[in-house]
Write an enzyme that holds these catalytic residues in place. Structure first.
Site, PDB file in Angstrom:
ATOM      1  N   HIS A 245     -86.212  39.044 -51.491  1.00 44.54           N
ATOM      2  CA  HIS A 245     -87.197  39.341 -52.795  1.00 44.54           C
ATOM      3  C   HIS A 245     -86.918  36.985 -53.666  1.00 44.54           C
ATOM      4  O   HIS A 245     -87.703  37.353 -54.323  1.00 44.54           O
ATOM      5  CB  HIS A 245     -85.136  38.730 -53.318  1.00 44.54           C
ATOM      6  CG  HIS A 245     -85.673  40.497 -54.328  1.00 44.54           C
ATOM      7  ND1 HIS A 245     -86.555  41.789 -54.144  1.00 44.54           N
ATOM      8  CD2 HIS A 245     -85.681  40.769 -56.273  1.00 44.54           C
ATOM      9  CE1 HIS A 245     -86.945  42.623 -55.808  1.00 44.54           C
ATOM     10  NE2 HIS A 245     -86.342  41.943 -56.019  1.00 44.54           N
ATOM     11  N   ARG A 248     -90.195  36.585 -53.440  1.00 47.00           N
ATOM     12  CA  ARG A 248     -90.965  37.391 -54.586  1.00 47.00           C
ATOM     13  C   ARG A 248     -91.207  37.020 -56.562  1.00 47.00           C
ATOM     14  O   ARG A 248     -91.801  37.011 -57.169  1.00 47.00           O
ATOM     15  CB  ARG A 248     -90.709  38.895 -55.243  1.00 47.00           C
ATOM     16  CG  ARG A 248     -90.605  40.139 -56.422  1.00 47.00           C
ATOM     17  CD  ARG A 248     -90.238  41.051 -55.710  1.00 47.00           C
ATOM     18  NE  ARG A 248     -89.953  42.351 -57.055  1.00 47.00           N
ATOM     19  CZ  ARG A 248     -91.206  42.561 -57.248  1.00 47.00           C
ATOM     20  NH1 ARG A 248     -93.213  42.927 -56.609  1.00 47.00           N
ATOM     21  NH2 ARG A 248     -91.006  43.521 -57.884  1.00 47.00           N
ATOM     22  N   TYR A 280     -88.560  35.204 -66.257  1.00 48.71           N
ATOM     23  CA  TYR A 280     -89.424  34.617 -65.630  1.00 48.71           C
ATOM     24  C   TYR A 280     -89.921  34.067 -66.382  1.00 48.71           C
ATOM     25  O   TYR A 280     -89.921  32.250 -66.380  1.00 48.71           O
ATOM     26  CB  TYR A 280     -90.372  35.054 -65.042  1.00 48.71           C
ATOM     27  CG  TYR A 280     -89.854  35.842 -63.835  1.00 48.71           C
ATOM     28  CD1 TYR A 280     -89.557  34.909 -62.944  1.00 48.71           C
ATOM     29  CD2 TYR A 280     -90.484  37.240 -63.300  1.00 48.71           C
ATOM     30  CE1 TYR A 280     -88.827  36.083 -61.257  1.00 48.71           C
ATOM     31  CE2 TYR A 280     -90.061  38.082 -62.518  1.00 48.71           C
ATOM     32  CZ  TYR A 280     -89.059  37.433 -61.097  1.00 48.71           C
ATOM     33  OH  TYR A 280     -88.636  38.199 -60.234  1.00 48.71           O
TER      34      TYR A 280
END
Length: 299
Positions: A245, A248, A280
């Site tokens: 992850h 990712r 993000y």
């Protein structure tokens, strides 16, 4: 108590069939509900109408007493709330004892990410040409290059790789399909693996499989194996506890820093809600601040 357990089974079937929840999600919910059922049995609960708010609060307190992490307590209580909402909605119960039960808002935690240099160093270190080495490099390139979840990576089938058109067909959470672009190093790595390594990993004695990524016995690679591959790659650059992850997260962060539109990142990641992707932007703000502090003469 048998009646309560039967209704828990109905709820799990609802998640699996009507909500399209993944087997992993249903399994996790089943574990949480079994724990809840054991607690209710100790309390002498026989019917769902016997459960009141105090009962659920006591269950939450029991989790704290057993020293569960705050996030684990919140997740289990969230499962219980979903179960009771289901009972009322489907007419199995007249009231929801968790209606006024509030979950504390978890503190915002930015995801851990690698720098672009760390990713480059890690992938540059993967130069072996043995079948398993080519496979491992392809996995790392695809996880980072396409922003896949680990289950999406292990679930890839040969028919999902439309490489001549530059994309992968991904089956994500809730069996939702999406398209993930693939190009550059990731496209080259998976093509190299499919041509030179996968045929070597296919075993005549193994059950035939369409899986893209195979283990040494010719079967579909497991999530646990991918975690181990990624962790080992992290050790090459001195990064402990590297997990799929994080690759990712790194993909999304680097895309945003490179100027990609947030909606595009949302589509590639398979987020149903843009608010999930917006974390993000916080990472990007951190990056902007660091750049400012490093560059401005009076910062």
């Amino acid at each position: 108590m048998d009646a309560v357990r039967a209704l828990m089974g109905e709820y799990l079937s609802h998640l699996r069939v009507e909500r399209g929840s993944s087997p992993l999600t249903v399994s996790a919910y089943a574990t949480d509900l079994r724990d809840y059922a054991a607690f209710l049995e100790e309390r002498g609960v026989q019917e769902v109408e016997d459960i009141d708010r105090a009962t659920v609060v006591d269950f939450e307190a029991s989790l704290v007493d057993r020293q569960y992490a705050t996030s684990s307590v919140d997740r289990r209580v969230s499962v219980i709330k979903g179960f009771h909402r289901f009972l009322v909605r489907e007419g199995y119960a007249r009231r929801n004892p968790t209606d006024t039960l509030q979950l504390p808002k978890p503190p915002e935690r930015l995801p851990d990410v690698l720098s672009v240099k760390q990713v480059d160093d890690m992938l540059s270190a993967c130069t072996g040409r043995e079948p398993l080495e080519l496979r491992n490099r392809a996995i790392l390139e695809v996880l980072y290059g396409c922003g896949l979840r680990v289950s999406e990576c292990t679930g890839l089938d040969l028919g999902d790789c439309i490489l001549d058109e530059g994309y992968l067909r991904i089956v994500g959470k809730g069996n939702k399909e999406r398209i993930a672009p693939i190009s550059g190093a990731a496209l080259e790595a998976i093509g190299d693996y499919l041509e030179h390594a996968r045929p070597e990993l296919v075993k005549p004695y193994a059950k035939p499989t369409a899986a893209v990524f195979l283990n040494a016995r010719g079967g579909r690679l497991t999530r646990q194996s991918v975690h181990a591959i990624v962790a080992e790659a992290g050790h090459l650059i001195g990064t402990d506890n590297l997990h799929p992850h994080m690759l990712r997260h790194s993909f999304a962060t680097h895309m945003l820093e490179g100027g990609a539109d947030l909606r595009v990142i949302q589509e590639i990641l398979g987020h149903s809600d843009i608010s999930t992707t917006q974390i993000y932007t916080h990472v990007n703000r951190t990056h902007i601040r660091e750049e400012y502090l490093n560059a401005h003469p009076r910062a």
